[in-house]
Motif scaffolding. Structure first.
Motif, mmCIF file in Angstrom:
data_model
loop_
_atom_site.group_PDB
_atom_site.id
_atom_site.type_symbol
_atom_site.label_atom_id
_atom_site.label_comp_id
_atom_site.label_asym_id
_atom_site.label_seq_id
_atom_site.Cartn_x
_atom_site.Cartn_y
_atom_site.Cartn_z
ATOM 1 N N LEU A 210 -30.157 -3.488 -8.409
ATOM 2 C CA LEU A 210 -28.904 -3.363 -7.783
ATOM 3 C C LEU A 210 -28.277 -4.865 -7.256
ATOM 4 O O LEU A 210 -27.757 -4.789 -5.909
ATOM 5 C CB LEU A 210 -28.890 -2.442 -6.537
ATOM 6 C CG LEU A 210 -29.453 -0.946 -7.043
ATOM 7 C CD1 LEU A 210 -29.588 -0.271 -5.801
ATOM 8 C CD2 LEU A 210 -28.278 -0.304 -7.950
ATOM 9 N N THR A 211 -28.376 -5.773 -8.066
ATOM 10 C CA THR A 211 -28.002 -7.185 -7.636
ATOM 11 C C THR A 211 -26.670 -7.380 -7.224
ATOM 12 O O THR A 211 -26.416 -8.388 -6.588
ATOM 13 C CB THR A 211 -28.418 -8.282 -8.594
ATOM 14 O OG1 THR A 211 -28.077 -8.004 -9.763
ATOM 15 C CG2 THR A 211 -30.257 -8.116 -8.701
ATOM 16 N N ARG A 212 -25.935 -6.435 -7.799
ATOM 17 C CA ARG A 212 -24.356 -6.519 -7.529
ATOM 18 C C ARG A 212 -23.885 -5.828 -6.242
ATOM 19 O O ARG A 212 -22.753 -6.012 -5.692
ATOM 20 C CB ARG A 212 -23.575 -5.924 -8.680
ATOM 21 C CG ARG A 212 -23.549 -6.692 -10.040
ATOM 22 C CD ARG A 212 -22.578 -6.482 -10.757
ATOM 23 N NE ARG A 212 -22.899 -6.980 -12.083
ATOM 24 C CZ ARG A 212 -22.216 -6.803 -13.291
ATOM 25 N NH1 ARG A 212 -21.360 -5.853 -13.386
ATOM 26 N NH2 ARG A 212 -22.492 -7.500 -14.195
ATOM 27 N N GLU A 213 -24.904 -5.062 -5.629
ATOM 28 C CA GLU A 213 -24.579 -4.436 -4.349
ATOM 29 C C GLU A 213 -25.008 -5.370 -3.165
ATOM 30 O O GLU A 213 -26.231 -5.952 -3.149
ATOM 31 C CB GLU A 213 -25.430 -3.235 -4.278
ATOM 32 C CG GLU A 213 -25.300 -1.972 -5.300
ATOM 33 C CD GLU A 213 -23.772 -1.353 -5.079
ATOM 34 O OE1 GLU A 213 -23.655 -1.215 -3.935
ATOM 35 O OE2 GLU A 213 -23.355 -1.009 -5.821
ATOM 36 N N SER A 214 -24.234 -5.115 -2.280
ATOM 37 C CA SER A 214 -24.495 -6.038 -0.919
ATOM 38 C C SER A 214 -25.513 -5.170 -0.154
ATOM 39 O O SER A 214 -25.754 -4.023 -0.108
ATOM 40 C CB SER A 214 -23.337 -5.863 -0.052
ATOM 41 O OG SER A 214 -23.531 -6.265 1.270
#
Length: 156
Positions: free
Chosen positions: A55-59
């Motif tokens: 989930l690297t695109r999630e903050s």
């Protein structure tokens, strides 16, 4: 002094119910195990995000906000069901080294979560850092330790 609390818990209405009920212990343990699964899943997702694995695109801040109710709710259920489970065999737990380790690791994990862990989650940008990876590793170590010590209670 602490032993007095364990004796009182064993002799309480809850303790008597858990000791004498045909399905009480099994039912409470099932809820306890479900709460462990929910807490473990939330912790694993957050920690793997802090490590930059998923989930690297999630903050991390948004992910923490979304999972915090699940994490805190399951922690509350774990504490309540844990007290009920301990009441069934309170003195055995009092003298059990694995139980003491579990309680120490649980206290450390909760303290860690509400201090350094949350600070890192709330300040981390979009990419994982050395601090976020170390924080996640410590978190995983503590929570895994709680689980292993909990499992060891019945073996010791």
């Amino acid at each position: 002094m602490l032993r007095v609390w364990f004796v009182a818990l064993a002799h309480s209405s809850l303790g008597q119910f858990m000791q004498n009920s045909r399905w009480g212990f099994a039912s409470v343990e099932a809820v306890h195990l479900l709460a462990i699964a929910l807490l473990g899943g939330a912790v694993l997702i957050l920690d793997l995000r802090l490590m930059g694995v998923i989930l690297t695109r999630e903050s991390p801040r948004v992910l923490n906000r979304d999972l915090s109710r699940l994490l805190l709710g399951s922690l509350a259920v774990l504490l309540l069901t844990g007290i009920a489970l301990v009441s069934e065999e309170a003195l055995k737990c009092y003298y059990n080294a694995a139980f003491r380790w579990k309680m120490a690791l649980l206290a450390a994990a909760v303290l860690f979560y509400f201090t350094l862990y949350r600070r890192v989650v709330l300040t981390l940008g979009s990419s994982a850092t050395v601090l976020s990876r170390v924080t996640a590793a410590v978190s995983l170590f503590l929570w895994l330790g709680v689980g292993v010590a909990g499992r060891a209670i019945g073996l010791i």
